[in-house]
Scaffold this motif. Structure first.
Motif, PDB file in Angstrom:
ATOM      1  N   LEU A 179       1.328  12.849   9.778  1.00  0.00           N
ATOM      2  CA  LEU A 179       1.583  11.173   9.902  1.00  0.00           C
ATOM      3  C   LEU A 179       2.435  10.524  10.528  1.00  0.00           C
ATOM      4  O   LEU A 179       3.495  10.986   9.739  1.00  0.00           O
ATOM      5  CB  LEU A 179       1.206  11.573   8.116  1.00  0.00           C
ATOM      6  CG  LEU A 179       0.239  11.191   7.662  1.00  0.00           C
ATOM      7  CD1 LEU A 179      -0.487  10.873   6.575  1.00  0.00           C
ATOM      8  CD2 LEU A 179      -1.849  10.599   8.299  1.00  0.00           C
ATOM      9  N   THR A 180       2.733   9.623  11.437  1.00  0.00           N
ATOM     10  CA  THR A 180       3.402   9.182  11.745  1.00  0.00           C
ATOM     11  C   THR A 180       3.317   7.308  11.773  1.00  0.00           C
ATOM     12  O   THR A 180       2.451   6.385  11.627  1.00  0.00           O
ATOM     13  CB  THR A 180       3.426   9.181  13.882  1.00  0.00           C
ATOM     14  OG1 THR A 180       2.438   8.484  13.807  1.00  0.00           O
ATOM     15  CG2 THR A 180       3.680  10.555  13.815  1.00  0.00           C
ATOM     16  N   ASP A 181       4.328   7.031  12.093  1.00  0.00           N
ATOM     17  CA  ASP A 181       4.532   5.576  12.361  1.00  0.00           C
ATOM     18  C   ASP A 181       3.372   4.820  12.829  1.00  0.00           C
ATOM     19  O   ASP A 181       2.576   4.098  12.006  1.00  0.00           O
ATOM     20  CB  ASP A 181       5.846   4.499  12.979  1.00  0.00           C
ATOM     21  CG  ASP A 181       7.389   4.913  12.388  1.00  0.00           C
ATOM     22  OD1 ASP A 181       6.666   5.501  10.948  1.00  0.00           O
ATOM     23  OD2 ASP A 181       7.853   4.776  12.540  1.00  0.00           O
ATOM     24  N   GLY A 187      -3.289   0.894   8.670  1.00  0.00           N
ATOM     25  CA  GLY A 187      -3.891   1.392   7.502  1.00  0.00           C
ATOM     26  C   GLY A 187      -5.062   2.306   7.171  1.00  0.00           C
ATOM     27  O   GLY A 187      -5.790   2.511   6.024  1.00  0.00           O
ATOM     28  N   GLU A 188      -5.661   2.729   8.242  1.00  0.00           N
ATOM     29  CA  GLU A 188      -6.527   3.572   8.324  1.00  0.00           C
ATOM     30  C   GLU A 188      -6.486   5.098   8.385  1.00  0.00           C
ATOM     31  O   GLU A 188      -5.197   5.351   9.301  1.00  0.00           O
ATOM     32  CB  GLU A 188      -7.451   3.116   9.328  1.00  0.00           C
ATOM     33  CG  GLU A 188      -8.327   1.591   9.399  1.00  0.00           C
ATOM     34  CD  GLU A 188      -8.848   1.456   8.130  1.00  0.00           C
ATOM     35  OE1 GLU A 188     -10.089   2.133   8.393  1.00  0.00           O
ATOM     36  OE2 GLU A 188      -9.230   0.430   7.830  1.00  0.00           O
ATOM     37  N   GLU A 234       6.165   6.841   0.956  1.00  0.00           N
ATOM     38  CA  GLU A 234       4.851   6.229   0.364  1.00  0.00           C
ATOM     39  C   GLU A 234       3.896   5.475   1.152  1.00  0.00           C
ATOM     40  O   GLU A 234       2.452   5.432   0.736  1.00  0.00           O
ATOM     41  CB  GLU A 234       5.927   4.296   0.493  1.00  0.00           C
ATOM     42  CG  GLU A 234       6.936   5.180  -0.639  1.00  0.00           C
ATOM     43  CD  GLU A 234       7.857   3.333  -0.640  1.00  0.00           C
ATOM     44  OE1 GLU A 234       7.397   2.459   0.114  1.00  0.00           O
ATOM     45  OE2 GLU A 234       8.797   3.529  -1.078  1.00  0.00           O
ATOM     46  N   GLU A 235       3.730   4.950   2.665  1.00  0.00           N
ATOM     47  CA  GLU A 235       2.749   5.237   3.283  1.00  0.00           C
ATOM     48  C   GLU A 235       1.146   5.942   3.591  1.00  0.00           C
ATOM     49  O   GLU A 235       0.370   6.166   3.345  1.00  0.00           O
ATOM     50  CB  GLU A 235       3.167   4.677   4.439  1.00  0.00           C
ATOM     51  CG  GLU A 235       3.956   3.969   5.172  1.00  0.00           C
ATOM     52  CD  GLU A 235       2.782   2.209   5.027  1.00  0.00           C
ATOM     53  OE1 GLU A 235       1.784   2.183   4.899  1.00  0.00           O
ATOM     54  OE2 GLU A 235       3.336   0.807   5.008  1.00  0.00           O
ATOM     55  N   ALA A 236       2.284   7.796   3.283  1.00  0.00           N
ATOM     56  CA  ALA A 236       1.202   8.415   3.169  1.00  0.00           C
ATOM     57  C   ALA A 236       0.673   9.008   1.133  1.00  0.00           C
ATOM     58  O   ALA A 236      -0.881   8.573   1.673  1.00  0.00           O
ATOM     59  CB  ALA A 236       1.993  10.056   2.734  1.00  0.00           C
ATOM     60  N   GLU A 237       1.729   8.279   0.555  1.00  0.00           N
ATOM     61  CA  GLU A 237       0.551   8.539  -0.441  1.00  0.00           C
ATOM     62  C   GLU A 237      -0.577   7.042  -0.104  1.00  0.00           C
ATOM     63  O   GLU A 237      -1.981   7.825  -1.418  1.00  0.00           O
ATOM     64  CB  GLU A 237       1.390   8.525  -1.640  1.00  0.00           C
ATOM     65  CG  GLU A 237       2.910   9.577  -1.615  1.00  0.00           C
ATOM     66  CD  GLU A 237       3.522   9.587  -3.053  1.00  0.00           C
ATOM     67  OE1 GLU A 237       3.485   8.339  -3.181  1.00  0.00           O
ATOM     68  OE2 GLU A 237       4.634  10.970  -2.902  1.00  0.00           O
ATOM     69  N   MET A 238      -0.107   6.021   0.100  1.00  0.00           N
ATOM     70  CA  MET A 238      -1.207   5.150  -0.214  1.00  0.00           C
ATOM     71  C   MET A 238      -2.225   4.753   0.662  1.00  0.00           C
ATOM     72  O   MET A 238      -3.561   4.767  -0.005  1.00  0.00           O
ATOM     73  CB  MET A 238      -0.072   3.481  -0.094  1.00  0.00           C
ATOM     74  CG  MET A 238       0.470   2.787  -0.580  1.00  0.00           C
ATOM     75  SD  MET A 238       1.052   1.886  -0.620  1.00  0.00           S
ATOM     76  CE  MET A 238       2.111   1.414   1.138  1.00  0.00           C
ATOM     77  N   LEU A 239      -1.969   5.572   1.893  1.00  0.00           N
ATOM     78  CA  LEU A 239      -3.333   6.218   2.581  1.00  0.00           C
ATOM     79  C   LEU A 239      -4.186   7.187   1.783  1.00  0.00           C
ATOM     80  O   LEU A 239      -5.529   7.360   1.708  1.00  0.00           O
ATOM     81  CB  LEU A 239      -2.827   7.014   4.050  1.00  0.00           C
ATOM     82  CG  LEU A 239      -3.397   7.449   4.811  1.00  0.00           C
ATOM     83  CD1 LEU A 239      -4.381   5.245   5.920  1.00  0.00           C
ATOM     84  CD2 LEU A 239      -3.021   8.331   5.931  1.00  0.00           C
TER      85      LEU A 239
END
Length: 275
Positions: A179-181, A187-188, A234-239
């Motif tokens: 997973l990258t920027d 958010g998909e 944080e973004e990965a966990e939200m995904l």
């Protein structure tokens, strides 16, 4: 005081090391120094090894622990003469099994790791390792339909070693996608894995730990900065949470623990017995 432990085998030593480490790990207040000696398959090698064990005893001032899976009686007898505490795995467990099963064991060297031309287990392992290598780090995604599981996670959180471990030990075809920027921007789920949601499993990691790992690879870079690592985690966990993807924090787990927990949660069936 640190105590020396020898793992001795007349084969590869894989079995005795795995069992020996598991046994000694139960003694948390004793620190061990491990010495692995595979292919001790002659009385000459055994005699040299006994001399070495005795030297270690003289240096340490305490008897080493010797754990072995030696099949040959003559070699085992020589090892038992060492000034050490010896534990023979095979004789400890095979004798009661022989009594229960009413038959004698073959006592064959390297039996648990032998390869036969029709050995499907071995073929599954090799095919799965090739699959993991070819489908590593999102480089190729066209074979995801053949994957048993697809690991997601930020770069350097343990995806590749986990995939390879599951392949080699259990014959699981595991791919991984970093997973990258770009993946976080909308958010998909990334397009490459969107159709395989039922196969996805996430990894996360403590941001400080991730920053330390990345710093070894690219010191003083944005990639290794704590700010970047925190954002990606944080973004990965939200995904994962948004799309109901199960995930594991790899910070304090070995690849063995990550793999077995992952397989337990997903219900994945192993194609191969552990080596």
């Amino acid at each position: 005081m640190k105590r020396t432990a020898f793992f001795i085998s007349d084969g590869t030593g894989i079995t005795v090391e795995a069992l020996g480490r598991s046994l000694l790990a139960q003694f948390e207040h004793t620190e061990f120094s491990y010495i692995i000696k595979p292919f001790v398959d002659s009385t000459e090698k055994a005699a040299k090894l006994v001399a070495f064990i005795n030297e270690v005893y003289e240096t340490d001032g305490i008897r080493p622990v010797v754990i072995d899976t030696i099949v040959n009686d003559d070699i085992r007898l020589i090892l038992e003469s060492a000034n050490a505490f010896t534990l023979d795995i095979f004789s400890t467990f095979l004798a009661p099994l022989e009594e229960e099963l009413g038959s004698a064991s073959s006592y064959s060297v390297g039996k648990s790791h032998s390869i036969r031309e029709d050995d499907q287990v071995y073929k599954d392992r090799i095919d799965s390792v090739h699959f993991a290598i070819e489908n590593d780090d999102g480089g190729r995604t066209r074979h995801y339909d053949k994957a048993d599981i697809i690991l997601l996670g930020p770069s350097r959180c343990g995806k590749t070693p986990t995939c390879l471990y599951m392949a080699l030990q259990f014959g699981i075809r595991a791919a991984n996608y970093p997973l990258t920027d770009d993946d976080f921007e909308y958010g998909e789920l990334p397009k490459s894995v969107r159709h395989y949601k039922h196969k996805l499993f996430g990894l996360t990691i403590d941001p400080v730990r991730l920053a330390n790992i990345r710093h070894e690879r690219k010191p003083d870079s944005r990639y290794a900065s704590l700010k970047q690592c925190k954002m990606e985690v944080e973004e990965a966990e939200m995904l994962y949470q948004r799309f109901g993807i199960p995930y594991i924090n790899s910070t304090h787990f070995s690849v063995e623990e990550i793999s077995t927990r992952m397989m337990d949660e997903t219900g994945l069936e192993r194609r191969a017995a552990p080596k």
